[in-house]
Design a protein around this motif. Structure first.
Motif, PDB file in Angstrom:
ATOM      1  N   LEU A 106      -5.492  -6.894   0.305  1.00  0.00           N
ATOM      2  CA  LEU A 106      -4.776  -5.671   0.534  1.00  0.00           C
ATOM      3  C   LEU A 106      -3.512  -6.046   1.307  1.00  0.00           C
ATOM      4  O   LEU A 106      -3.646  -6.491   2.562  1.00  0.00           O
ATOM      5  CB  LEU A 106      -5.844  -4.878   1.500  1.00  0.00           C
ATOM      6  CG  LEU A 106      -6.723  -3.814   1.033  1.00  0.00           C
ATOM      7  CD1 LEU A 106      -7.316  -3.267   1.859  1.00  0.00           C
ATOM      8  CD2 LEU A 106      -5.902  -2.834   0.013  1.00  0.00           C
ATOM      9  N   SER A 149      -6.323  -1.324  -6.428  1.00  0.00           N
ATOM     10  CA  SER A 149      -7.296  -2.123  -6.819  1.00  0.00           C
ATOM     11  C   SER A 149      -8.837  -1.558  -6.828  1.00  0.00           C
ATOM     12  O   SER A 149      -9.083  -0.846  -5.758  1.00  0.00           O
ATOM     13  CB  SER A 149      -7.566  -3.666  -6.057  1.00  0.00           C
ATOM     14  OG  SER A 149      -8.435  -4.237  -6.517  1.00  0.00           O
ATOM     15  N   GLU A 150      -9.666  -1.951  -7.678  1.00  0.00           N
ATOM     16  CA  GLU A 150     -10.882  -1.381  -7.812  1.00  0.00           C
ATOM     17  C   GLU A 150     -11.951  -2.478  -7.290  1.00  0.00           C
ATOM     18  O   GLU A 150     -13.252  -2.195  -7.227  1.00  0.00           O
ATOM     19  CB  GLU A 150     -11.312  -0.894  -9.257  1.00  0.00           C
ATOM     20  CG  GLU A 150     -11.241  -2.020 -10.150  1.00  0.00           C
ATOM     21  CD  GLU A 150     -11.340  -1.448 -11.747  1.00  0.00           C
ATOM     22  OE1 GLU A 150     -11.684  -0.339 -11.864  1.00  0.00           O
ATOM     23  OE2 GLU A 150     -11.069  -1.913 -12.588  1.00  0.00           O
ATOM     24  N   ARG A 151     -11.426  -3.546  -6.819  1.00  0.00           N
ATOM     25  CA  ARG A 151     -12.103  -4.841  -6.542  1.00  0.00           C
ATOM     26  C   ARG A 151     -12.143  -5.032  -4.925  1.00  0.00           C
ATOM     27  O   ARG A 151     -11.136  -4.789  -4.382  1.00  0.00           O
ATOM     28  CB  ARG A 151     -11.643  -6.092  -7.157  1.00  0.00           C
ATOM     29  CG  ARG A 151     -11.335  -6.245  -8.409  1.00  0.00           C
ATOM     30  CD  ARG A 151     -10.831  -7.593  -9.104  1.00  0.00           C
ATOM     31  NE  ARG A 151     -11.547  -8.478  -8.799  1.00  0.00           N
ATOM     32  CZ  ARG A 151     -11.712  -9.701  -9.524  1.00  0.00           C
ATOM     33  NH1 ARG A 151     -10.907  -9.470 -10.666  1.00  0.00           N
ATOM     34  NH2 ARG A 151     -12.440 -10.575  -9.137  1.00  0.00           N
ATOM     35  N   ASP A 152     -13.419  -5.196  -4.620  1.00  0.00           N
ATOM     36  CA  ASP A 152     -13.463  -5.523  -3.150  1.00  0.00           C
ATOM     37  C   ASP A 152     -13.118  -6.988  -2.674  1.00  0.00           C
ATOM     38  O   ASP A 152     -13.021  -7.258  -1.623  1.00  0.00           O
ATOM     39  CB  ASP A 152     -14.973  -5.200  -2.650  1.00  0.00           C
ATOM     40  CG  ASP A 152     -15.888  -5.847  -3.190  1.00  0.00           C
ATOM     41  OD1 ASP A 152     -15.648  -6.937  -3.995  1.00  0.00           O
ATOM     42  OD2 ASP A 152     -17.176  -5.603  -3.292  1.00  0.00           O
ATOM     43  N   ASP A 153     -12.669  -7.798  -3.725  1.00  0.00           N
ATOM     44  CA  ASP A 153     -12.113  -9.380  -3.368  1.00  0.00           C
ATOM     45  C   ASP A 153     -10.914  -9.203  -3.510  1.00  0.00           C
ATOM     46  O   ASP A 153     -10.300 -10.372  -3.543  1.00  0.00           O
ATOM     47  CB  ASP A 153     -13.091 -10.176  -4.287  1.00  0.00           C
ATOM     48  CG  ASP A 153     -12.878 -10.009  -5.600  1.00  0.00           C
ATOM     49  OD1 ASP A 153     -12.461  -8.788  -5.897  1.00  0.00           O
ATOM     50  OD2 ASP A 153     -13.422 -11.032  -6.402  1.00  0.00           O
ATOM     51  N   SER A 195       1.009  -1.233   0.028  1.00  0.00           N
ATOM     52  CA  SER A 195      -0.068  -0.054   0.058  1.00  0.00           C
ATOM     53  C   SER A 195       0.761   1.151   0.137  1.00  0.00           C
ATOM     54  O   SER A 195       1.973   1.278   0.665  1.00  0.00           O
ATOM     55  CB  SER A 195      -0.858   0.047   1.395  1.00  0.00           C
ATOM     56  OG  SER A 195      -1.665  -1.133   1.047  1.00  0.00           O
TER      57      SER A 195
END
Ligand code: NAP
Length: 286
Positions: A267, A260-264, A216
Motif C-alpha cells: 500500500l 488492489s483486491e489483494r491483501d499481499d 492512495s
C-alpha cells in the motif's frame, strides 16, 4: 539481495536503483545503452553472465502519443522486450518484477463504480496500452518456472525524468495561469514511493501474479495541478478544460484509478504525500 534493473536510466529505474542501494542490495543497473531489452540474445547473455536473485524490469517505450504512429517500435520494447526479460529470468532462475500501467484499462467505468482491481478485464484503447498488455501476457506466459509479479502503477512522477508535476512547476514559474483537463481521473504516484514497493515484491517469493500499486486516493490532472501549486507556494491559476478541448494522438482512459483486491499488495501513501516527497527532493517549498 543481488538485483538486476533494466531501464535503469529512466525515471522509475533511477529511484529503484537508489532505493536498492540504500537498503544494501547489490545492484546491476543497466540503462538502455547497457542493455537493449528488445535484443533477445543480449538479454539472455546479461542474465547468464550475472546471476541475480531478481530482475526489476523498468525498461519501456513510454511515449504514449508516439506509439500511435510506431506500434512496432512500442511492441519491440513493451511486448517482445518484456517477453525477452521474462524468458531469460525464467532460464536463469531469477524472480521478475515487471512494471505495467493503468492504461491497459479502457477507463470507461464511472468513478462511482470504483477503482480498477487486478481481476478487472483490461481493454486498452491506445497502442501504448495494448503493447503493455501484450508485455504482461508475455511475462505471465513465460512458463511455470518463472516467479513473477506484474505491477500496474499510474501517473508517475520522480526526480529522474519528465513528468506532469515537473511540467506544472516549470509553467507555474512562467505564467499566471494554465489550463488542465478535469475529465481524466487517476492515481498520481511518486516513484520514490513505488520503488521500495517493487523491492519488497522482488523479495516476496509468495507474491505471484498481478498487483495494483499506486498512490492512495484519486484525482484529476486539474486537481493534481492545483495541489502542486498549493504545496509549492506558486501563485498560478488552474483553468479547467476537457479532454475534447485538448486533442492528443493517443486516447487516454477517462477513469483509470487503481486499487488492489489483494491483501499481499504493498500500500502506498496518499498521492498528496507523494507530491510532498517529490517537491522536497527537488528542494521546492511553499
Ligand atoms: N510515466 C508514467 O506515468 C507511467 C505510468 C504507469 C506505468 N508506467 C510504467 O513505468 C515503467 C517506468 O516508466 P518511467 O516513467 O520510468 O519511463 P521512462 O523514464 O521513459 O523510463 C523508461 C526507460 O526505459 C528505457 N528504454 C526504452 N527502450 C528500451 C530498450 N529497448 N531497452 C532498454 N531500455 C529501454 C528508456 O531509455 P530512453 O530514455 O533512452 O528511451 C528509459 O530510460 C514503464 O514500464 C512504464 O510503462 C509509467
Amino acid at each position: 539481495m543481488r538485483l538486476l534493473v533494466t531501464g535503469a536510466g529512466g525515471m522509475l529505474g533511477q529511484d529503484v536503483v537508489r532505493a536498492a542501494e540504500a537498503r544494501g542490495d547489490e545492484v546491476i543497473a543497466l540503462a538502455r545503452g547497457d542493455l537493449d531489452v528488445a535484443d533477445e540474445r543480449a538479454v539472455a547473455a546479461a542474465l547468464s553472465d550475472e546471476p541475480v536473485d531478481a530482475v526489476i524490469n523498468c525498461a519501456a517505450w513510454t511515449d504514449v502519443d508516439g506509439a500511435e504512429s510506431d506500434p512496432d517500435g512500442a511492441d519491440a520494447v513493451n511486448a517482445l522486450g518484456a517477453g525477452n526479460v521474462a524468458q531469460a529470468a525464467a532460464h536463469a532462475g531469477a524472480r521478475l518484477v515487471h512494471v505495467s500501467t493503468d492504461y491497459v484499462f479502457d477507463g470507461a467505468r464511472s468513478p462511482q463504480e470504483g477503482a480498477y482491481v487486478e481481476s478487472d478485464t483490461p481493454a486498452p484503447h491506445s497502442v501504448y496500452g495494448a503493447s503493455k498488455l501484450a508485455g504482461e501476457e508475455a511475462v505471465a506466459g513465460a512458463g511455470a518456472d518463472l516467479s513473477f509479479a506484474i505491477v500496474r502503477s499510474s501517473w508517475l512522477f520522480g526526480v529522474g525524468g519528465r513528468n506532469f508535476v515537473a511540467t506544472m512547476l516549470a509553467l507555474g514559474e512562467e505564467r499566471d495561469e494554465v489550463t488542465v483537463v478535469t475529465d481524466q481521473i487517476g492515481c498520481p504516484t511518486a516513484t520514490a514511493h513505488l520503488a521500495p514497493a517493487l523491492l519488497a515484491l522482488a523479495r516476496d517469493e509468495d507474491a505471484q501474479g498481478i498487483f495494483h500499486v499506486a498512490g492512495s486516493g484519486q484525482c484529476s490532472w486539474h486537481e493534481l495541478a492545483v495541489e502542486t501549486f498549493r504545496q509549492a507556494g506558486i501563485a498560478c491559476r488552474v483553468l479547467p478544460c476537457t479532454t475534447a478541448d485538448m486533442p492528443r494522438p493517443a486516447p487516454r482512459p477517462a477513469f483509470s484509478a487503481l486499487a488492489s483486491e489483494r491483501d499481499d499488495a504493498p500500500l502506498l501513501p496518499p498521492w498528496q504525500e507523494g507530491l510532498t516527497t517529490y517537491l522536497a527532493q527537488r528542494g521546492v517549498h511553499a
